[in-house]
Design an enzyme around this catalytic site. Structure first.
Site, PDB file in Angstrom:
ATOM      1  N   ASN A 111       0.822  -1.220   0.000  1.00 17.04           N
ATOM      2  CA  ASN A 111       0.000   0.000   0.000  1.00 17.04           C
ATOM      3  C   ASN A 111       0.856   1.269   0.000  1.00 17.04           C
ATOM      4  OD1 ASN A 111      -2.080  -1.786   0.068  1.00 17.04           O
ATOM      5  ND2 ASN A 111      -2.648  -1.406   2.212  1.00 17.04           N
ATOM      6  N   HIS A 157     -18.183  36.229 -30.482  1.00 19.41           N
ATOM      7  CA  HIS A 157     -19.325  35.476 -31.046  1.00 19.41           C
ATOM      8  C   HIS A 157     -19.007  34.942 -32.440  1.00 19.41           C
ATOM      9  CE1 HIS A 157     -21.822  37.500 -27.898  1.00 19.41           C
ATOM     10  NE2 HIS A 157     -21.042  38.514 -28.194  1.00 19.41           N
ATOM     11  N   SER A 278      -7.161  12.915 -48.828  1.00 20.92           N
ATOM     12  CA  SER A 278      -8.373  12.106 -48.786  1.00 20.92           C
ATOM     13  C   SER A 278      -8.184  10.891 -49.675  1.00 20.92           C
ATOM     14  CB  SER A 278      -9.552  12.943 -49.272  1.00 20.92           C
ATOM     15  OG  SER A 278     -10.585  12.098 -49.765  1.00 20.92           O
ATOM     16  N   LYS A 284      -8.226  17.452 -51.444  1.00 22.53           N
ATOM     17  CA  LYS A 284      -8.269  17.675 -50.000  1.00 22.53           C
ATOM     18  C   LYS A 284      -6.904  17.745 -49.324  1.00 22.53           C
ATOM     19  CE  LYS A 284     -11.445  17.568 -47.529  1.00 22.53           C
ATOM     20  NZ  LYS A 284     -12.605  16.909 -47.047  1.00 22.53           N
ATOM     21  N   ASN A 286      -6.316  17.830 -45.242  1.00 27.50           N
ATOM     22  CA  ASN A 286      -7.091  17.859 -44.006  1.00 27.50           C
ATOM     23  C   ASN A 286      -6.236  18.102 -42.760  1.00 27.50           C
ATOM     24  OD1 ASN A 286      -9.435  17.240 -45.472  1.00 27.50           O
ATOM     25  ND2 ASN A 286      -9.013  15.038 -45.325  1.00 27.50           N
ATOM     26  N   GLU A 291      -7.482  18.116 -35.453  1.00 27.99           N
ATOM     27  CA  GLU A 291      -8.760  17.468 -35.119  1.00 27.99           C
ATOM     28  C   GLU A 291      -8.574  16.393 -34.055  1.00 27.99           C
ATOM     29  OE1 GLU A 291     -11.317  16.795 -38.898  1.00 27.99           O
ATOM     30  OE2 GLU A 291      -9.263  17.033 -39.571  1.00 27.99           O
ATOM     31  N   GLN A 323      -6.608   0.601  -7.499  1.00 26.47           N
ATOM     32  CA  GLN A 323      -5.763   0.090  -8.576  1.00 26.47           C
ATOM     33  C   GLN A 323      -6.162   0.726  -9.924  1.00 26.47           C
ATOM     34  OE1 GLN A 323      -4.209  -4.046  -8.508  1.00 26.47           O
ATOM     35  NE2 GLN A 323      -5.599  -4.386 -10.213  1.00 26.47           N
TER      36      GLN A 323
HETATM   37  N1  ARG Z   1      -1.624  -3.494  -7.530  1.00 27.28           N
HETATM   38  C1  ARG Z   1      -2.075  -2.796  -6.379  1.00 27.28           C
HETATM   39  C2  ARG Z   1      -2.547  -1.387  -6.805  1.00 27.28           C
HETATM   40  O1  ARG Z   1      -2.223  -1.015  -7.859  1.00 27.28           O
HETATM   41  C3  ARG Z   1      -0.988  -2.633  -5.394  1.00 27.28           C
HETATM   42  C4  ARG Z   1      -1.454  -2.463  -3.977  1.00 27.28           C
HETATM   43  C5  ARG Z   1      -2.061  -3.716  -3.491  1.00 27.28           C
HETATM   44  N2  ARG Z   1      -2.419  -3.640  -2.142  1.00 27.28           N
HETATM   45  C6  ARG Z   1      -3.308  -4.475  -1.595  1.00 27.28           C
HETATM   46  N3  ARG Z   1      -3.598  -4.314  -0.379  1.00 27.28           N
HETATM   47  N4  ARG Z   1      -3.902  -5.403  -2.322  1.00 27.28           N
HETATM   48  O2  ARG Z   1      -3.263  -0.715  -6.085  1.00 27.28           O
END
Ligand code: ARG
Length: 464
Positions: A111, A157, A278, A284, A286, A291, A323
């Protein structure tokens, strides 16, 4: 697919479809460099604090360095059967140095690891976007310099309003891109704090040194709350918002380029190398690049909404929903990058059709304000002058004339204040040159704007 780290807790293996669904390695493998350098700093910290032995730390760092080099050289392929890049690096490390590799994930969690990797990656990529923006500003400013006295109608405008110089119009975009750089820098400033050491969410019992790793990895500081450290994705949202504004600016510019390069306007001609033909219409040419830039803007807005929506219902701290942050932010980053890469040379290489601009400026009574101002200078209140000028314009339209071709006798039937000097007062070049207010359209004012931007590019310090 390889055995899961948590196999001890589970009686059954993960269903194959579920495994696929859960995996992020197809897109987070982009983070390999940040993941490995982050792990090297973490290992060094663990060693320095005697959480693992100095010898183990060295071994881990050397092996990680080897993995990085092998990946860079293409000697090692990322194993797509791993759930994510973090799992892959750890598995590869353990493959290379055995049990020592298994000590790396002490006092850390995926994490804080993924939050760290993402902050580092986005910080570094943002610098590339800033340098692309600078190149775009340079291209715009060069065109402005070459066309600082080319007169065309300014519009409101989309109706012809007042004469302006093309340089002035272009420099408006330079100002937008300068603000975009400022916004990116603001976002990076807030982004550049290290979440590493927040661990799963609550911090850790080990005697870690979060500032050690933060400093090693080029951060300005550390996140102050471990729950926030692992659950905050504001930095992705902010960046995506800044990207959305860049795209909005590019898209407005692109729209004008599409208009200007049409036969109806023909104010500019795009270079052959940035246009397409084109498959059926031989005549053409373009403006596809413009775009596409306009079209891709929606994609980046979409990513911003993806991120905001993904986060809005999440309880603290980490949830797997998060994720989803990566594909959204990576796609918008890549889109902005590609758009800027094609935009700057497209601007740099178009040619300006000054005669067509001048002709358009001559036909829309865009000097009517100046005619009213002429009467004001002769003593009339502006509202009265405005009314008389309106009557003159209506007369011109009826008689199929323009302000320049009306005779003095005709003018005198509207007001006795008109004299021969009125023609000089409504000459387009004179109209432009009189707009000397700061930031206005006169050549002198545009030169000032160009100088200001050039000064910024030279010293790279914000002018705001
Ligand atoms: N692949 C996970 C993400 O991108 C990594 C973190 C995973 N953590 C967990 N507690 N499963 O968020």
């Amino acid at each position: 697919s390889m055995e899961k780290l948590w196999a001890g807790r589970f009686a059954k293996a993960l269903d194959e479809t579920a495994d696929d669904f859960n995996s992020s390695i197809s897109f987070d493998s982009k983070l390999y460099r940040q993941d490995i350098t982050g792990s090297m700093a973490h290992a060094a910290m663990l060693g320095a604090r005697n959480i693992i032995s100095g010898e183990d730390a060295e071994k881990i760092i050397a092996a990680l360095q080897g993995i990085l080099e092998d990946l860079d050289a293409g000697k090692l392929q990322i194993d797509r059967s791993c759930e994510d890049i973090h799992m892959f690096v750890e598995a590869e490390l353990t493959k290379r140095i055995g049990d020592t590799g298994k000590r790396l994930h002490t006092a850390r969690s995926r994490n804080d690891q993924v939050a760290l990797d993402l902050r580092m990656y986005l910080r570094d990529e943002t610098h590339k976007i800033i340098s692309l923006l600078k190149d775009t500003i340079r291209a715009v400013t060069e065109q402005a310099e070459q066309n600082k006295d080319a007169i065309l109608p300014g519009y409101t405008h989309l109706q012809r309003a007042q004469p302006i110089t093309f340089g002035h119009h272009l420099m408006a975009y330079a100002m937008m891109f300068l603000r975009d750089i400022g916004r990116l820098r603001d976002a990076v400033k807030r982004m550049n704090v290290s979440p590493l050491g927040s661990c799963a969410l609550a911090g850790t019992t080990y005697d870690t040194d979060r500032r050690f790793t933060a400093e090693k990895l080029g951060f300005d500081g550390i996140t102050a709350n471990s729950i926030d450290g692992v659950s905050d994705r504001d930095f992705c949202v902010e960046l995506c918002a800044a990207f959305s504004l860049i795209m909005m600016h590019l898209s407005r510019f692109a729209e004008e380029i599409v208009l200007w390069s049409s036969w109806e306007f023909k104010f500019i001609e795009l270079d052959d190398s940035f246009t397409t033909g084109s498959s059926i219409m031989p005549q053409k040419k373009n403006p596809d690049m413009a775009e596409l830039v306009r079209g891709k803007t929606g994609r980046v807005y979409g990513s911003l909404i993806t991120l905001l929506t993904m986060l809005k219902g999440l309880p603290l701290a980490y949830n797997k929903d998060m994720q989803e942050d990566k594909e959204a932010v990576f796609d918008s980053l890549e889109t902005v990058q590609k758009c800027l890469e094609v935009f700057a040379p497209m601007i740099r290489t178009f040619t300006v059709c000054r005669e067509n601009m001048r002709r358009a400026a001559q036909q829309g009574f865009i000097n009517a304000t100046d005619l009213a101002d002429y009467l004001v200078k002769k003593g009339l209140p502006f509202r009265s002058a405005y009314k008389i000028t309106g009557q003159i314009v209506a007369y011109c339209i009826r008689e199929k004339k323009v302000l320049e071709t009306l005779s003095l006798e005709e003018y005198k039937t509207f007001s006795p204040l008109f004299e021969n000097d009125l023609y000089e007062a409504i000459r387009l070049e004179a109209c432009v040159d009189r707009r000397i207010s700061e930031g206005g359209t006169s050549v002198a004012s545009v030169e000032k704007q160009i100088a200001q931007v050039m000064e910024f590019l030279k010293h790279d310090e914000s002018i705001y």
